[in-house]
Structure formats: structure tokens, C-alpha cells
Design an enzyme around this catalytic site. Structure first.
Site, PDB file in Angstrom:
ATOM      1  N   HIS A  55     100.218  88.994  67.898  1.00 32.49           N
ATOM      2  CA  HIS A  55     100.727  89.443  66.593  1.00 32.49           C
ATOM      3  C   HIS A  55     100.750  90.969  66.466  1.00 32.49           C
ATOM      4  CE1 HIS A  55     101.893  88.033  62.594  1.00 32.49           C
ATOM      5  NE2 HIS A  55     101.162  88.977  62.039  1.00 32.49           N
TER       6      HIS A  55
ATOM      7  N   ASP B 208     100.220  84.367  69.536  1.00 28.66           N
ATOM      8  CA  ASP B 208      99.943  84.942  68.214  1.00 28.66           C
ATOM      9  C   ASP B 208      98.993  84.006  67.465  1.00 28.66           C
ATOM     10  OD1 ASP B 208     100.143  85.489  65.422  1.00 28.66           O
ATOM     11  OD2 ASP B 208     102.130  86.366  65.687  1.00 28.66           O
TER      12      ASP B 208
ATOM     13  N   SER C 244     105.818  90.087  60.253  1.00 23.72           N
ATOM     14  CA  SER C 244     104.840  89.258  59.558  1.00 23.72           C
ATOM     15  C   SER C 244     105.167  89.167  58.066  1.00 23.72           C
ATOM     16  CB  SER C 244     103.431  89.814  59.831  1.00 23.72           C
ATOM     17  OG  SER C 244     102.448  88.871  59.475  1.00 23.72           O
TER      18      SER C 244
END
Lengths: 289, 289
Positions: B267, B232, B153
């Protein structure tokens, strides 16, 4: 018997389901996790065996799902992993939330006989009967005839005692850092004192003590895999007492309790992640025999 | 340059060290974790290569150490894993703790140019210069010449930009769910607006944007492994924009950016745990070439 799906999470090619259901034995909504390996989503008729993982003090089903690394091995073997919670939640019984090692998060996988805990602290019945009935009812892809059991710390105690009390019910057993002789350690004495009371010290207490159960085991040779870290502070403090279990087995002539003392490993999920594959392998040997 | 050892945890045959040091670039004590694989404890002269893992928003070094399972693959390959923190801590700058996506836990691996954040929010210098100097000084078993980089991320953004800004510094790069075009997503705009200010939108912003950096890449074919889950939510919300990175690479004639869109994966660390072995394998291909 209906199951609520709270989350579906992709994991190692399969799905980790966060589920809950209204439980009768524990008189509350119970959360649990179920890992379905990729093989459970193939369109064939093969049923999937289940490894039942019992968590330790303070944990929910999530801790090991996130940090235990069982999905890694289970996805390769084609094994589901069932993660129950460690106690009823929210019953609002007196004293239930006063300590981290008793009450909420600390059900010890027994059916309490003493008030007020006999109202819902029935994790033995929940894990051995109610939860399997719900899960195998809701997920016909799972094979109710092929279940193995493992667990950590308080859950290692649960795995050993559930296996020894129910010959044939579980195909195999293993444990990480199990509380092996609860009647002789502070955690166990506190729990059994609260759930059973002092007066049942010679009966109920011993009926849920792995070391005492091994003394009376008549089921033939065992094959129990146990990992204990020599850097585990709870081991050093005498909460786990795996030597007592080994000694009782030796005295009773019960073969096959293998404790691996892992140098420097501690009581954490780092240890479980390291050896999870071995425990999945151990279960697979019997689930796919 | 002295390093304080806060914990030593056995993990997959090696040791996970929880460490800290007084950092100049970030003007505070910085915690980080270092996994030393079993090969680091063998008495030979072989140095151990390092995979640098950059964490995402809100994380410390511990999240991925516990839940990412890089140690599993790293222990087999003989690779160390270095987990820095995601920002300075405790500087008490105005607004530092007002949001989860800016300030503490959200340093974005840049050197801030705007007050008050230019006083310590220098995670670019910290990760590319100060931390390696400290780590390679304190652990001579590690090979400063063989370092690869990865991240998740915000840390995926960090891995891509540090790699692209420093040709040759890292042997390889990969990323999980990277913020791929921060100048065009809310997280990135907030961070760069705060750390650089609006007036540097055409300079500093673009110099730390992976998509913009790929447009100007002259270093020849790449081999970048990127995993993005189609489940995600941040991908769906347009925070990650991996398609922009792919498009920029295509337009610039830069080969070798491989985005794997993983069906249903989210995620979380469940996704990283699933594909961690692949990213370790990717790094190993270059670290052990």
C-alpha cells in the site's frame, strides 16, 4: 554473518529488502537496505553489479530508498543498489546524540581514532570491508567484482574519498552535493575534530579529504560526475566547497572531475530524484563496460 | 483568493511550489502543492493541462510530492500536478484528532452534513470548486479545461467518485489502491457515519460510493486504470474491495474499468513510484488528445 530480513518491498519490478546484521566493526546491529532489480530474480547465471549509495547527515538507509528514485534507473539497467546506514546506532557514547551533525547519523565514513568514538565509529571499515563481505556472502547473485559508488552530501564525501583511497576497488564514482573539502568547512572540522582529534589535522584529516586526495592522485584521468545545486543553502554557506576540489584537480593536472552546477536546485532529495537516472547511467557505463 | 508561496523547489526541470490560501469552504488556511513542469516556463502561449492527485489517509500534499514521482512523468509530458491536502487543519472540532482514519488527514473528499463536521469538512466542494478557482486564477498558464484526476487509497476513492459524479469535468481518471466501496468497508463506514450520520446511509453514503455510482453510470464506456497490489494489507483486510467495483460494473454493463492486480506490491509509495509513469501516461492520452 547472518542477515535478518525485516521487510521485503516490491519496487520497480524488483525487491527492496530492509535488512540488518550484527556488525563487528561498529559493535552494534546495523540496518541497511538492498534493492535487487528484476534481473536478479531471473533464472540465469548472470551476476548483478552493485551501486553503493552513501547517505548524508541524519539519514538512515530509508530516506534515499523512498525519495531518491535510484530504483527507477537501477531496475532498467539490472543494477542492485546497496544503502548502508550513516553511523552505528545505540552505542550510548558520551555526546553521541547531542548534535545532528556529529555522532549518530553522522559517521562521516571514517574510522575514529579518538575516544570514545574509536569504540564503534568505524564506518570506513564497515562500508569498505564488513558490509560488502556480509552482502556478497548472503546474496551470491551479486557480483563482488563490479561495484560503483555514489552518495549525497556527507555521503558524497564518503563516495569520493572511498574511491580515491582505494584505486580499482570501485568501477566508478559520482556524488550529489558532496562535502568536497571537509578539512576546510565547519561540518568536516567538527567531525574530524571529534573522530580524530586536533593533533591529527595534518595526517588523518587530509587522508579523508577529497580535495587533498585529488592533489596526490596518481591513478590517471578520472571520470567523476558531481551535481551541486546553486540553490543549495549548504553550498552557499561554504559547507560543500566543490570549487576547492575542482581547483585542486586543475593544479594537480588531474582530469575528469566534472561538477554540474544545477540552477536553483537545493540540497534535498528532490534534487537527487531529478538526477538519479544520470548517476545510474554514469555507473552503468562502467559496471557494464 | 490570494495564494501564499511557502517554498519553490526545483524538481525534474520544473518547480514544485508549496502554497497555501485562506479557504472559505473549509474555513481554514489550506496548504497544497503545485508542480509546474518545465514547459510552463517557456515563453509561448500554450496552456498546461493539470493532473489532480488526491492523497490518502494521514497524508499531506508533501508525501506524494516527495515519494510518488509523478513529477518524473509530468515533466516529460508537460503536465502540471496539483496536490491538495486531505482535510481542513486546526478547526479544533470535537473528536477531530482522535483517530488517524477520521477527521484531520481523513476528509474523504465529501461535504459533511452532520455536526460538528459540517463546519469545515467540505473537501468535496473544496477540491471540485474552490481550489481549482484559486489555482486557475493564480496561474493563468494552466488550462482549466484540461484536468485529469487520480489518487491513492482514500484519494483513489476521491478520484473515482469525483469523476463519476461529474461527467465531463475530468478528462480521465485513474487510481492506486482505491477504497472502492466505502459503504461496505470499516474505513468508509466510520467516515460516512461521522460525516453524514447513519440516517443518510441510503442517500449520501451511496452518492459518494464508487461502486454504487458505477451501478448508475449512464455515460457510456469508461477507461479507468486502477492498480492494486496483492501484497497490500489493507486490500487483504477488505478495506479496498476493488472486486465489488468490477462486479458492479459488469452487472451494470459498464465497460472499461481495468484493475491491474500487481503481484506482491503493498500500500506504500514504493508502489505508486513504480506505476506513477503509467498513470501519467494514462492521463496524458486524454489531456493531450
Amino acid at each position: 554473518m547472518s542477515v535478518t530480513t525485516k521487510a521485503t518491498i516490491a519496487s520497480f519490478g524488483g525487491k527492496l529488502l530492509k535488512l540488518s546484521h550484527a556488525a563487528t566493526s561498529t559493535q552494534c546491529e546495523m540496518s541497511f537496505n538492498l534493492y535487487l532489480p528484476p534481473q536478479a530474480f531471473q533464472n540465469d547465471t548472470k551476476k548483478i553489479p552493485v551501486l553503493l549509495y552513501l547517505s548524508g547527515l541524519t539519514c538512515t538507509a530509508d530516506n534515499c530508498s523512498e525519495k531518491g528514485f535510484f530504483q527507477h534507473g537501477a531496475s532498467k539497467k539490472g543494477m542492485a543498489v546497496l544503502y548502508p546506514d550513516t553511523s552505528p546506532r545505540g552505542l550510548n557514547l558520551a555526546g553521541e546524540n547531542d548534535a545532528w551533525d556529529f555522532g549518530t547519523g553522522a559517521g562521516f565514513y571514517v574510522d575514529a581514532t579518538q575516544a570514545p568514538y574509536d569504540a564503534g565509529y568505524n564506518m570506513y571499515t564497515y562500508v569498505t570491508e564488513e558490509l560488502p563481505a556480509v552482502v556478497f556472502g548472503a546474496f551470491p547473485v551479486l557480483d563482488a567484482e563490479r561495484v560503483s559508488i555514489t552518495g549525497h552530501s556527507m555521503g558524497g564525501h564518503g563516495a569520493l574519498t572511498l574511491f580515491l583511497r582505494n584505486p580499482g576497488k570501485y568501477k566508478s564514482v559520482s556524488a550529489f552535493a558532496p562535502i568536497s573539502n571537509p578539512i576546510n568547512c565547519p561540518w568536516g572540522q567538527k567531525a574530524f575534530g571529534g573522530y580524530f582529534g586536533e593533533e591529527l589535522r595534518d595526517t588523518k584529516w587530509k587522508e579523508h579529504d577529497a580535495t587533498e586526495l585529488v592533489r596526490k592522485w596518481k591513478g590517471g584521468p578520472l571520470d567523476v560526475l558531481i551535481d551541486v545545486g546553486t540553490g543549495d543553502n549548504f553550498y552557499k554557506q561554504g559547507q560543500l566547497l566543490p570549487e576547492n576540489l575542482e581547483k585542486a584537480a586543475q593544479e594537480a593536472g588531474v582530469e575528469g572531475i566534472k561538477v554540474r552546477y544545477q540552477p536553483d536546485y537545493d540540497h534535498s532529495y528532490y534534487t537527487m530524484a531529478t538526477f538519479a537516472d544520470d548517476h545510474v547511467e554514469h555507473a552503468a557505463k562502467y559496471l557494464f563496460a
